[in-house]
Design a protein around this motif. Structure first.
Motif, short mmCIF file in Angstrom:
data_model
loop_
_atom_site.label_atom_id
_atom_site.label_comp_id
_atom_site.label_asym_id
_atom_site.label_seq_id
_atom_site.Cartn_x
_atom_site.Cartn_y
_atom_site.Cartn_z
N ALA A 390 0.82 -1.21 0.00
CA ALA A 390 0.00 0.00 0.00
C ALA A 390 0.85 1.26 0.00
CB ALA A 390 -0.93 -0.01 1.22
N VAL A 391 1.91 1.29 0.81
CA VAL A 391 2.78 2.47 0.87
C VAL A 391 3.54 2.63 -0.44
CG1 VAL A 391 4.75 3.53 2.04
CG2 VAL A 391 2.95 2.43 3.38
N SER A 392 4.01 1.51 -1.01
CA SER A 392 4.73 1.59 -2.29
C SER A 392 3.84 2.16 -3.37
CB SER A 392 5.24 0.20 -2.69
OG SER A 392 6.19 -0.28 -1.75
N ALA A 393 2.55 1.78 -3.36
CA ALA A 393 1.62 2.33 -4.35
C ALA A 393 1.46 3.84 -4.15
CB ALA A 393 0.27 1.63 -4.23
N GLU A 394 1.43 4.28 -2.90
CA GLU A 394 1.33 5.71 -2.63
C GLU A 394 2.61 6.44 -3.08
OE1 GLU A 394 -1.06 7.69 -1.59
OE2 GLU A 394 -2.47 6.03 -1.58
N LYS A 402 9.45 4.19 -8.87
CA LYS A 402 10.21 2.95 -8.80
C LYS A 402 10.60 2.59 -7.37
CE LYS A 402 10.21 2.50 -13.27
NZ LYS A 402 9.46 1.40 -13.91
N ALA A 403 10.22 3.43 -6.44
CA ALA A 403 10.58 3.16 -5.04
C ALA A 403 9.70 2.05 -4.48
CB ALA A 403 10.44 4.42 -4.20
N GLN A 404 10.30 1.23 -3.64
CA GLN A 404 9.58 0.15 -3.00
C GLN A 404 9.89 0.15 -1.50
OE1 GLN A 404 7.40 -2.22 -4.32
NE2 GLN A 404 7.46 -0.96 -6.18
N LEU A 405 8.82 0.12 -0.71
CA LEU A 405 9.01 -0.01 0.73
C LEU A 405 8.93 -1.48 1.09
CD1 LEU A 405 9.29 1.62 3.43
CD2 LEU A 405 6.83 1.25 3.71
N LEU A 443 13.87 0.81 2.36
CA LEU A 443 13.46 1.51 1.14
C LEU A 443 14.43 1.22 0.01
CD1 LEU A 443 11.42 3.55 -0.09
CD2 LEU A 443 13.09 5.34 0.49
N SER A 444 13.86 0.82 -1.10
CA SER A 444 14.62 0.73 -2.35
C SER A 444 14.19 1.93 -3.19
CB SER A 444 14.31 -0.59 -3.07
OG SER A 444 14.94 -0.62 -4.34
N ALA A 445 15.06 2.94 -3.31
CA ALA A 445 14.68 4.22 -3.89
C ALA A 445 14.36 4.13 -5.38
CB ALA A 445 15.78 5.26 -3.65
N HIS A 446 14.92 3.16 -6.08
CA HIS A 446 14.64 3.03 -7.51
C HIS A 446 14.87 1.59 -7.93
CE1 HIS A 446 19.01 2.94 -8.21
NE2 HIS A 446 19.08 3.96 -7.35
N SER A 447 14.46 1.28 -9.13
CA SER A 447 14.57 -0.09 -9.63
C SER A 447 16.02 -0.54 -9.64
CB SER A 447 13.99 -0.17 -11.05
OG SER A 447 14.10 -1.48 -11.54
N GLY A 448 16.27 -1.69 -9.04
CA GLY A 448 17.62 -2.23 -9.00
C GLY A 448 18.43 -1.78 -7.81
N ALA A 449 17.92 -0.80 -7.06
CA ALA A 449 18.65 -0.31 -5.90
C ALA A 449 18.52 -1.31 -4.75
CB ALA A 449 18.13 1.05 -5.47
N LEU A 454 15.54 2.82 6.38
CA LEU A 454 15.21 4.21 6.08
C LEU A 454 16.30 5.17 6.50
CD1 LEU A 454 11.42 4.62 6.98
CD2 LEU A 454 12.47 4.55 4.72
N SER A 455 16.92 4.89 7.64
CA SER A 455 17.95 5.80 8.15
C SER A 455 19.15 5.89 7.23
CB SER A 455 18.40 5.35 9.54
OG SER A 455 18.90 4.02 9.48
N LYS A 456 19.34 4.88 6.37
CA LYS A 456 20.50 4.86 5.49
C LYS A 456 20.15 5.11 4.03
CE LYS A 456 22.97 1.51 8.40
NZ LYS A 456 23.61 0.16 8.46
N SER A 457 18.88 4.94 3.67
CA SER A 457 18.54 5.01 2.25
C SER A 457 17.73 6.24 1.87
CB SER A 457 17.74 3.76 1.85
OG SER A 457 16.52 3.71 2.58
N ALA A 458 17.02 6.87 2.82
CA ALA A 458 16.09 7.94 2.47
C ALA A 458 16.69 9.31 2.72
CB ALA A 458 14.79 7.78 3.26
N SER A 459 16.57 10.18 1.72
CA SER A 459 16.93 11.58 1.90
C SER A 459 15.82 12.27 2.68
CB SER A 459 17.10 12.25 0.54
OG SER A 459 15.86 12.26 -0.16
N GLY A 460 16.02 13.54 3.02
CA GLY A 460 15.00 14.27 3.76
C GLY A 460 13.69 14.33 3.00
N GLY A 461 13.75 14.60 1.69
CA GLY A 461 12.53 14.67 0.90
C GLY A 461 11.87 13.32 0.78
N GLU A 462 12.66 12.27 0.58
CA GLU A 462 12.10 10.93 0.47
C GLU A 462 11.46 10.50 1.79
OE1 GLU A 462 15.08 9.03 -2.91
OE2 GLU A 462 15.61 8.93 -0.79
N LEU A 463 12.12 10.83 2.89
CA LEU A 463 11.57 10.47 4.19
C LEU A 463 10.24 11.18 4.43
CD1 LEU A 463 12.19 8.79 6.70
CD2 LEU A 463 13.33 10.79 7.68
#
Length: 589
Positions: A390-394, A402-405, A443-449, A454-463
């Motif tokens: 559900a979150v990935s769809a949002e 391409k982000a996947q939670l 969080l996988s920020a994009h395809s293949g990532a 979250l503490s290591k993968s998400a920027s402020g905007g992504e978080l």
């Protein structure tokens, strides 16, 4: 729902009042105008720690007043709010709204009032828990913590997990109690055995003496009497002989009884009425002397004739004193101590059979706990897959296509000195108050990532967007609460900003949503647009206020937000285009 807020002497705001309505409300304004103070005031109404540094320079105190209504809450939330109001003896206004007030002094002292009653700040926190959720920059950072992620997953899972968690916690308490008793008895077995031996020895000593209630007092009196036996016997015998006459030596003289009898006989033989009237009185005297003679005879008969009786009594008195020296001030206290000690001795069963039985009880409780922990973990794993999808769809709709939670439910290994180690499927886990699980949002920020925490993968905007997407998903089963977002759009722009606006507008269908934003794309979706203005009085003092914008004023404000284009036709045209786009989006939704 929050309907009104009044702020006095908080930061750059000297005095401001704002009205809030259903739907989406945005607060905008120049940097430094005081938008954050509005969010700070809501934090204060939520029972947050008071910071005297927020009090306006020169003011004695800052005051925040909020008016809330509860009609839009679900039944459970209304019940919780009602319990808080009842416990605080708070009173709603005539229109059913409730006023909450928080005062912060420049000296650091803080006061809180709810419904006209002074209350601790914690009561405000309880009151607003079902009414108000504030998301600021610190709240986004808290989303990185495992306990917050676990709470979010359980909130999403709803009653299924709540019921299983309740069962788990009940079984955990039973297991911990049984385990603690076994550990205590095992660790103290030698100490308890020594105590049991001491109690047995003492009880054997008391039982050997077999004292009776009050025996020590009676013995003292009896010893005193026997110590004066000869003088008592002589006094009683002389008194008896004086009344009845000496039986051993009739020639020694007559007793009082014989003399009284003779006197009565002489008076009875007299014919004088005056003397005859005295005869009954002599009869009474003779009756009294007869009673005294009988009692003295009984007393003499009861006196011990055995010379060793006193020695036996003194020996008994010594035995009783040996008990009162050790166990209590008197024999009644000794008897009470013995009764308590017998009960204590029964509870000090440290036999192998007892320890074995306790160990079996612990294992039975552990098996129940293992079963409930497994069911809880399985339910969380199922919910985790649904939440992640559900979150990935949002996120896809928030320009993170391409982000996947990935929501992972992981077992928590027990530490070397763990207070609650539980063996589950061959692994020793920590049985915490909320289960044997940790939850990790990755969080996988994009395809293949690579999927990273979250503490290591998400920027402020992504978080920010992950938090917003999570709130949108979690809000689907919750209606009525007020949600406040402080710059949830930080670090994003362009298409992502538009999508954030759409999501906030959608969230506002079931919630009152208040957003502090710098982005015109977000502000365009607002049902109500408030602006925080600041004005310099020319003497270096800045005052800020809050006002609602008209339709034309919104165009000017959005144009200003578009890189300061409020004084250009191009900027205003772009602002009108944004407003029209947002209106069309809401109409078609």
């Amino acid at each position: 729902m929050l309907t009104e807020i009044r702020i006095d002497s908080l930061g750059v705001i000297s005095a401001a009042t704002a009205q809030f309505h259903e739907g989406l409300t945005v607060l905008t304004g120049e940097t430094g105008a005081g938008k954050t103070m509005v969010v700070t005031s809501l934090h204060l109404l939520s029972g947050a720690r008071a910071d005297p540094g927020r009090v306006r320079l020169g003011a004695e105190r800052a005051v925040v007043e909020g008016r809330f209504t509860v009609e839009d809450l679900n039944e459970e939330a209304r019940g919780q709010v009602g319990k808080v109001l009842e416990s605080a003896a708070a009173v709603a206004d005539d229109d059913g709204s409730v006023i909450a007030i928080r005062t912060v002094g420049s000296d650091g002292r803080s006061r809180a009032h709810l419904g006209g009653r002074g209350v601790p700040a914690s009561v405000l926190a309880d009151f607003t828990a079902s009414l108000l959720t504030v998301h600021g920059q610190n709240d986004q950072l808290r989303l990185q913590k495992p306990e917050q992620q676990l709470a979010a997953l359980d909130r999403f899972a709803g009653e299924t997990v709540v019921s299983l968690l309740r069962t788990y916690q009940m079984n955990r308490r039973a297991w911990l109690n049984a385990r603690e008793e076994l550990l205590e008895r095992t660790a103290r077995s030698r100490e308890l055995a020594l105590e049991a031996d001491r109690l047995k020895h003492s009880l054997d000593e008391i039982d050997a003496v077999a004292p009776e209630p009050g025996e020590d007092v009676r013995t003292v009196e009896e010893v005193r009497r026997l110590s004066d036996l000869d003088s008592l016997r002589e006094a009683a015998a002389v008194a008896h002989d004086a009344l009845a006459g000496p039986a051993e030596d009739p020639e020694a003289g007559s007793g009082a009884l014989e003399l009284l009898g003779a006197a009565r006989t002489r008076l009875e033989s007299a014919e004088d009425p005056a003397l005859s009237a005295l005869v009954p009185r002599l009869g009474e005297a003779i009756a009294v002397v007869v009673d005294l003679t009988t009692e003295l005879s009984g007393y003499l008969a009861d006196l011990p004739s055995d010379p060793s009786a006193l020695d036996s009594l003194l020996t008994r008195q010594a035995e009783l004193k040996s008990l009162t020296r050790k166990y209590a001030p008197d024999i009644d206290g000794v008897i009470a101590w013995a009764e308590d000690s017998r009960q204590r001795l029964e509870s000090l069963d440290v036999s192998e059979e007892t320890l074995t039985k306790l160990a079996e009880e612990v294992e039975v409780a552990a098996e129940r706990l293992r079963s409930s922990a497994g069911k809880l973990s399985n339910a969380r794993r199922k919910a985790a897959d649904k939440l992640a999808a559900a979150v990935s769809a949002e996120l896809a709709g928030l320009a993170m296509g391409k982000a996947q939670l990935d929501v992972r439910v992981l077992p928590v290994p027990a530490g070397s000195q763990d207070s609650a180690p539980l063996t589950v499927d061959g692994a020793t886990l920590h049985a915490g108050p909320n289960g044997v699980d940790d939850v990790e949002f990755r969080l996988s920020a994009h395809s293949g990532a690579q999927s990273l925490p979250l503490s290591k993968s998400a920027s402020g905007g992504e978080l920010s967007r992950v938090m917003l997407a999570l709130e949108v998903v979690l809000a689907s089963s919750d209606h009525g609460a007020t949600m406040v977002f402080d710059e949830v759009d930080a670090g994003v722009g362009g298409r992502a900003a538009v999508e954030i606006g759409r999501r906030l507008a959608r969230l506002a269908r079931t919630h009152q949503v208040i957003v502090v934003t710098h982005l015109p794309q977000v502000a365009a979706f607002a049902d109500t647009h408030l602006v925080v203005d600041k004005a310099d009085d020319g003497e270096g003092t800045v005052n800020s206020g809050v006002r609602a914008l008209t339709k034309d004023e919104r165009v000017v404000e959005l144009a200003r937000m578009l890189a300061g284009l409020d004084d250009t036709e191009t900027g205003r045209a772009h602002a009108e285009e944004l407003l029209e786009m947002a209106r069309a989006e809401r109409a078609s939704a």
